[in-house]
Structure formats: structure tokens, C-alpha cells
Design a protein around this motif. Structure first.
Motif, PDB file in Angstrom:
ATOM      1  N   HIS A 216      -1.833  16.796   1.217  1.00  0.00           N
ATOM      2  CA  HIS A 216      -2.489  16.634   2.521  1.00  0.00           C
ATOM      3  C   HIS A 216      -2.313  15.224   3.091  1.00  0.00           C
ATOM      4  O   HIS A 216      -2.130  14.256   2.353  1.00  0.00           O
ATOM      5  CB  HIS A 216      -3.981  16.947   2.360  1.00  0.00           C
ATOM      6  CG  HIS A 216      -4.716  17.075   3.644  1.00  0.00           C
ATOM      7  ND1 HIS A 216      -5.440  16.044   4.191  1.00  0.00           N
ATOM      8  CD2 HIS A 216      -4.827  18.123   4.505  1.00  0.00           C
ATOM      9  CE1 HIS A 216      -5.980  16.441   5.330  1.00  0.00           C
ATOM     10  NE2 HIS A 216      -5.628  17.700   5.544  1.00  0.00           N
ATOM     11  N   ALA A 217      -2.413  15.129   4.417  1.00  0.00           N
ATOM     12  CA  ALA A 217      -2.267  13.844   5.112  1.00  0.00           C
ATOM     13  C   ALA A 217      -3.267  12.803   4.627  1.00  0.00           C
ATOM     14  O   ALA A 217      -2.969  11.602   4.592  1.00  0.00           O
ATOM     15  CB  ALA A 217      -2.423  14.055   6.624  1.00  0.00           C
ATOM     16  N   SER A 218      -4.464  13.229   4.230  1.00  0.00           N
ATOM     17  CA  SER A 218      -5.471  12.289   3.730  1.00  0.00           C
ATOM     18  C   SER A 218      -5.001  11.603   2.456  1.00  0.00           C
ATOM     19  O   SER A 218      -5.296  10.417   2.225  1.00  0.00           O
ATOM     20  CB  SER A 218      -6.791  13.018   3.472  1.00  0.00           C
ATOM     21  OG  SER A 218      -6.621  14.063   2.526  1.00  0.00           O
ATOM     22  N   ILE A 219      -4.275  12.333   1.642  1.00  0.00           N
ATOM     23  CA  ILE A 219      -3.729  11.782   0.403  1.00  0.00           C
ATOM     24  C   ILE A 219      -2.622  10.789   0.735  1.00  0.00           C
ATOM     25  O   ILE A 219      -2.584   9.675   0.205  1.00  0.00           O
ATOM     26  CB  ILE A 219      -3.214  12.919  -0.511  1.00  0.00           C
ATOM     27  CG1 ILE A 219      -4.398  13.762  -0.998  1.00  0.00           C
ATOM     28  CG2 ILE A 219      -2.400  12.369  -1.680  1.00  0.00           C
ATOM     29  CD1 ILE A 219      -4.013  15.051  -1.707  1.00  0.00           C
ATOM     30  N   HIS A 220      -1.755  11.172   1.635  1.00  0.00           N
ATOM     31  CA  HIS A 220      -0.650  10.290   2.032  1.00  0.00           C
ATOM     32  C   HIS A 220      -1.188   9.004   2.658  1.00  0.00           C
ATOM     33  O   HIS A 220      -0.718   7.899   2.339  1.00  0.00           O
ATOM     34  CB  HIS A 220       0.272  11.017   3.010  1.00  0.00           C
ATOM     35  CG  HIS A 220       1.482  10.210   3.386  1.00  0.00           C
ATOM     36  ND1 HIS A 220       2.508   9.940   2.499  1.00  0.00           N
ATOM     37  CD2 HIS A 220       1.815   9.591   4.547  1.00  0.00           C
ATOM     38  CE1 HIS A 220       3.423   9.197   3.097  1.00  0.00           C
ATOM     39  NE2 HIS A 220       3.031   8.970   4.341  1.00  0.00           N
ATOM     40  N   ASP A 221      -2.195   9.131   3.531  1.00  0.00           N
ATOM     41  CA  ASP A 221      -2.768   7.937   4.169  1.00  0.00           C
ATOM     42  C   ASP A 221      -3.390   7.009   3.138  1.00  0.00           C
ATOM     43  O   ASP A 221      -3.255   5.778   3.223  1.00  0.00           O
ATOM     44  CB  ASP A 221      -3.818   8.346   5.204  1.00  0.00           C
ATOM     45  CG  ASP A 221      -3.204   8.775   6.525  1.00  0.00           C
ATOM     46  OD1 ASP A 221      -1.973   8.969   6.574  1.00  0.00           O
ATOM     47  OD2 ASP A 221      -3.951   8.906   7.515  1.00  0.00           O
ATOM     48  N   GLY A 222      -4.087   7.575   2.160  1.00  0.00           N
ATOM     49  CA  GLY A 222      -4.688   6.757   1.109  1.00  0.00           C
ATOM     50  C   GLY A 222      -3.652   5.975   0.338  1.00  0.00           C
ATOM     51  O   GLY A 222      -3.860   4.794   0.002  1.00  0.00           O
ATOM     52  N   ILE A 223      -2.515   6.606   0.068  1.00  0.00           N
ATOM     53  CA  ILE A 223      -1.432   5.932  -0.667  1.00  0.00           C
ATOM     54  C   ILE A 223      -0.878   4.768   0.155  1.00  0.00           C
ATOM     55  O   ILE A 223      -0.683   3.660  -0.348  1.00  0.00           O
ATOM     56  CB  ILE A 223      -0.315   6.934  -1.024  1.00  0.00           C
ATOM     57  CG1 ILE A 223      -0.848   8.034  -1.945  1.00  0.00           C
ATOM     58  CG2 ILE A 223       0.850   6.210  -1.704  1.00  0.00           C
ATOM     59  CD1 ILE A 223       0.082   9.224  -2.111  1.00  0.00           C
ATOM     60  N   ILE A 224      -0.636   5.020   1.442  1.00  0.00           N
ATOM     61  CA  ILE A 224      -0.115   3.971   2.328  1.00  0.00           C
ATOM     62  C   ILE A 224      -1.082   2.790   2.390  1.00  0.00           C
ATOM     63  O   ILE A 224      -0.692   1.619   2.279  1.00  0.00           O
ATOM     64  CB  ILE A 224       0.144   4.533   3.736  1.00  0.00           C
ATOM     65  CG1 ILE A 224       1.206   5.651   3.703  1.00  0.00           C
ATOM     66  CG2 ILE A 224       0.565   3.419   4.687  1.00  0.00           C
ATOM     67  CD1 ILE A 224       2.535   5.243   3.133  1.00  0.00           C
ATOM     68  N   HIS A 225      -2.373   3.080   2.563  1.00  0.00           N
ATOM     69  CA  HIS A 225      -3.385   2.016   2.664  1.00  0.00           C
ATOM     70  C   HIS A 225      -3.497   1.211   1.368  1.00  0.00           C
ATOM     71  O   HIS A 225      -3.851   0.027   1.388  1.00  0.00           O
ATOM     72  CB  HIS A 225      -4.755   2.613   2.982  1.00  0.00           C
ATOM     73  CG  HIS A 225      -4.821   3.279   4.317  1.00  0.00           C
ATOM     74  ND1 HIS A 225      -5.873   4.101   4.698  1.00  0.00           N
ATOM     75  CD2 HIS A 225      -3.974   3.254   5.377  1.00  0.00           C
ATOM     76  CE1 HIS A 225      -5.651   4.559   5.910  1.00  0.00           C
ATOM     77  NE2 HIS A 225      -4.514   4.063   6.342  1.00  0.00           N
ATOM     78  N   SER A 226      -3.228   1.860   0.239  1.00  0.00           N
ATOM     79  CA  SER A 226      -3.432   1.206  -1.063  1.00  0.00           C
ATOM     80  C   SER A 226      -2.372   0.158  -1.380  1.00  0.00           C
ATOM     81  O   SER A 226      -2.617  -0.761  -2.161  1.00  0.00           O
ATOM     82  CB  SER A 226      -3.428   2.257  -2.181  1.00  0.00           C
ATOM     83  OG  SER A 226      -2.109   2.732  -2.420  1.00  0.00           O
ATOM     84  N   GLY A 227      -1.174   0.297  -0.811  1.00  0.00           N
ATOM     85  CA  GLY A 227      -0.071  -0.590  -1.146  1.00  0.00           C
ATOM     86  C   GLY A 227       0.655  -0.207  -2.418  1.00  0.00           C
ATOM     87  O   GLY A 227       1.531  -0.934  -2.898  1.00  0.00           O
TER      88      GLY A 227
END
Length: 373
Positions: free
Chosen positions: A120-131
Motif C-alpha cells: 500500500h501507498a502508506s507503506i511506501h510513504d513510510g519508507i521514503i520518509h524514513s530514509g
């Protein structure tokens, strides 16, 4: 300049037949696009029973959890969850925030996140935000995951593998046992999202398969089968404490109103009594897949979520319009939600439907696929 750029992009969407608009559902339509998989969200008897038990509840919490938003109902909900899952629990306002917060709180530049390509997009966004470093494995291809793990197991301080149980767009399902076996072998952190399996599989597939001890972060968004809003996070106490102290999407968000929390508590306490609803859903799923085979339709689904691949955006629009004229509310899904060339009709089954509804719908859909365009 900004408006000109936006106008150009929106015109491109229109030219490619993927411009999206908001639609309201006609109350007389047969809804085949709902995610209320076992019919909890619109069960009038259940709602009436709820208001008999819970009256005059506040409509706002007016505060974040760290100030005065941890009121007795939300505390009771989390304690009940801990009794069920035998692990600490934390409540989030949405599945999106829950997934995103877990990943960005625990992952950093020293972390490798290995994610199913269709997560899901929420998972992808979390990964991007985490670095964190991101590697994707082919959808549900656990042999591909194994190869990635084998090549990277000694290169990173932390490895987090993320999968959903049932996938929203294809309606297919992870081999949870095989995934757990990989965790035992490679000793990575494991995050599982049960958005589309909770309630359909009672307290979820991880609970049913008795593998909770191997899941480090279990997220349970409630806007689908849960018939509600918000999300549960099931994890070890040390992780719960860390999120309370470091999770920005948890710390800086006003808690949901008591009326929403009471509904979640009410549903959780009744979850084991919904077996008739689950049996009805199973019957409708079996009937649907038989009809798909009969009409030779293209799908990857094995569950109650069924996507019929159309491919052509313009054809999809015509099919949806035709079905609407026959009083079916159905959602056509296009890129970027799904890969280009795989636009589809997405069907969400629920016990609110009848076998007759399903049979007639697939007759109409078959006619539309072969004659409308």
C-alpha cells in the motif's frame, strides 16, 4: 507558472482517460465497491444495539493521546486487544498513519526495507520518509524475497520485511507460513498489514494461524472489514513505548472521538459472533469465482476481493457507465493505482449482497465486456 503546470497535467489525465472525480452513491444502487467485507459498518441491527449500550458519547476528544486524549474507553480498547493478541497494543487514527509511523519511526539510513512490490501507498510513504534503503520483491514471490535476503543479510544493521495478507487490487493472498519460515531462517523484523483480512478472518490471519510471536509489527486498519475507522498496532512493549515517545504521527494527532472508539470496542467484543456473516461471504466468493470461470474473465483474485482486468481505460469507462445504468455502483481502477495497461473493475463482496445479485451482475458484466465499447 504553478497553475499552468497543473492544468497541463490534469489535461494529460483527461486525454489518457484517467482523470478522477468524486462520486456519490445512489442509495438505490447495488454497491459492489464497498470494503465493508462482512457488512458491519451498515448493519442497522448492530448499530441500534450499539446505541443502546453507548449513549451520549462525546463527538470530539479535543486532545492528543499524550495530553487528555487517552480517556477510559481507549484505554479499555487497548487492554482488550492485549488480552486477545497476548501482546501490547496501540491505537492509531488511521491505517495510513499507523503504517507510515511504524516505518519512519523505526527505520533510518542504516535500515534495509524489503517490501512487496504491491504494498500500500502508506507503506511506501513510510519508507521514503524514513530514509531507509528500499528493495522490492516481485509481488508475492517469496523465492525472490529469499534471494534478496541471501544477498543482503550481512550488509545492514536492521532488515525489515513488509507484506500485506490479502491485497486490495488483485485480491490475492500471501503464503504466511512460508513468510514466517523465511523470518526464522534470516531473523529479520517482520511487519504485516491485515487491512483486508481482519474480520473476514475473525481477529486476522496471523491470529488464526497462531504466528503472532513471529510478527514484530502487526497493523490492523479498521476501515474495511472492521466496519469502522482507525487502526490497531500490535507489537512488543519496547516498540510501543518508543512510538509513544518518538512517533510523530502518533504524538501530534488529536485522538479520535469516544464514539468511534466505543464502536471499535463494541465490534471487537462481538467479533466471534459474526460467523454467519463470514459464511455468507465465503458462499458469495465461491459463486463469484465459478461465474468468472464460466465467463472466462481475467482475474488474479482468490479471495472476496475480485479484480476483473479490462486493460483499456476508455473501455473501462464505458463498462462502468453501462453497469451504472443497470443500477450497479462499481468502481473502475486505473493507473497510477494499478500498473498501466491493467485497468480493472474492482469488486468488493459482502454479505449484504445476495447470490441473485452476484449472478445477475456477472451476466451484465459479461455482456458489457463483450458488447460495450
Amino acid at each position: 507558472m504553478l497553475k499552468e503546470k497543473i492544468i497541463k497535467e490534469l489535461n494529460n489525465f483527461k486525454n489518457e482517460n484517467r482523470f478522477r472525480i468524486l462520486k456519490t452513491i445512489n442509495s438505490n444502487s447495488i454497491n459492489l465497491s464497498s470494503n465493508d467485507y462482512i457488512g458491519l459498518g451498515n448493519d442497522s441491527d448492530l448499530i441500534q444495539d450499539f446505541y443502546k449500550n453507548y449513549t451520549h458519547l462525546p463527538l470530539s476528544s479535543s486532545s492528543s493521546r499524550l495530553i487528555s486524549g487517552t480517556y477510559p474507553l481507549i484505554d479499555k480498547l487497548e487492554r482488550n486487544l492485549e488480552n486477545i493478541y497476548k501482546k501490547p497494543a496501540l491505537f492509531f487514527n488511521s491505517g495510513f498513519d499507523c503504517n507510515c509511523c511504524v516505518i519512519e519511526t523505526f527505520c533510518d539510513s542504516n535500515t534495509l526495507v524489503i517490501s512487496d512490490k504491491l504494498n500500500h501507498a502508506s507503506i511506501h510513504d513510510g519508507i521514503i520518509h524514513s530514509g531507509a534503503t528500499l528493495l522490492r520483491y516481485r509481488h508475492l514471490d517469496l523465492e525472490h524475497l529469499r534471494k534478496i535476503l541471501k544477498n543482503n543479510s550481512n550488509k545492514y544493521e536492521t532488515i525489515l520485511v513488509i507484506s500485506e495478507t490479502i491485497y486490495s487490487m488483485d485480491g490475492d493472498c500471501v503464503d504466511l507460513k512460508k513468510l514466517i519460515d523465511l523470518k526464522k531462517e534470516f531473523n529479520f523484523l517482520l511487519m504485516i498489514d491485515e487491512a483486508h483480512s481482519f474480520a473476514v478472518h475473525s481477529f486476522g490471519m496471523c491470529y488464526e494461524m497462531d504466528c503472532l510471536e513471529f510478527v514484530d509489527f502487526l497493523t490492523i486498519p479498521l476501515g474495511k472489514g472492521g466496519g469502522s475507522t482507525g487502526s490497531y498496532l500490535i507489537c512488543d512493549q519496547i516498540y510501543k513505548d518508543y512510538i509513544i515517545n518518538k512517533g510523530r504521527k502518533f504524538i501530534y494527532t488529536t485522538a479520535l472521538p469516544p464514539v468511534n472508539i466505543a464502536w471499535n470496542l463494541f465490534i471487537l467484543e462481538k467479533m466471534e459472533s459474526f460467523s454467519d456473516k463470514r459464511l455468507k461471504l465465503k458462499e458469495l466468493t465461491t459463486v463469484s469465482h465459478k461465474l468468472i470461470k464460466k465467463y472466462n474473465m481475467e482475474t488474479l483474485s482468490t479471495t472476496h476481493i475480485i479484480s476483473i482486468i479490462i486493460g483499456n481505460n476508455s473501455k473501462l469507462d464505458h463498462i462502468v457507465e453501462y453497469l451504472s445504468s443497470k443500477n450497479y455502483f462499481i468502481y473502475g481502477v486505473k493507473e497510477p493505482t494499478v500498473p498501466k495497461g491493467t485497468s480493472r473493475i474492482r469488486i468488493g463482496l459482502s454479505p449484504n449482497l445476495s447470490v441473485e445479485n452476484i449472478t445477475t451482475f456477472f451476466e451484465e458484466l459479461n455482456y458489457a465486456i463483450n458488447n460495450v465499447f
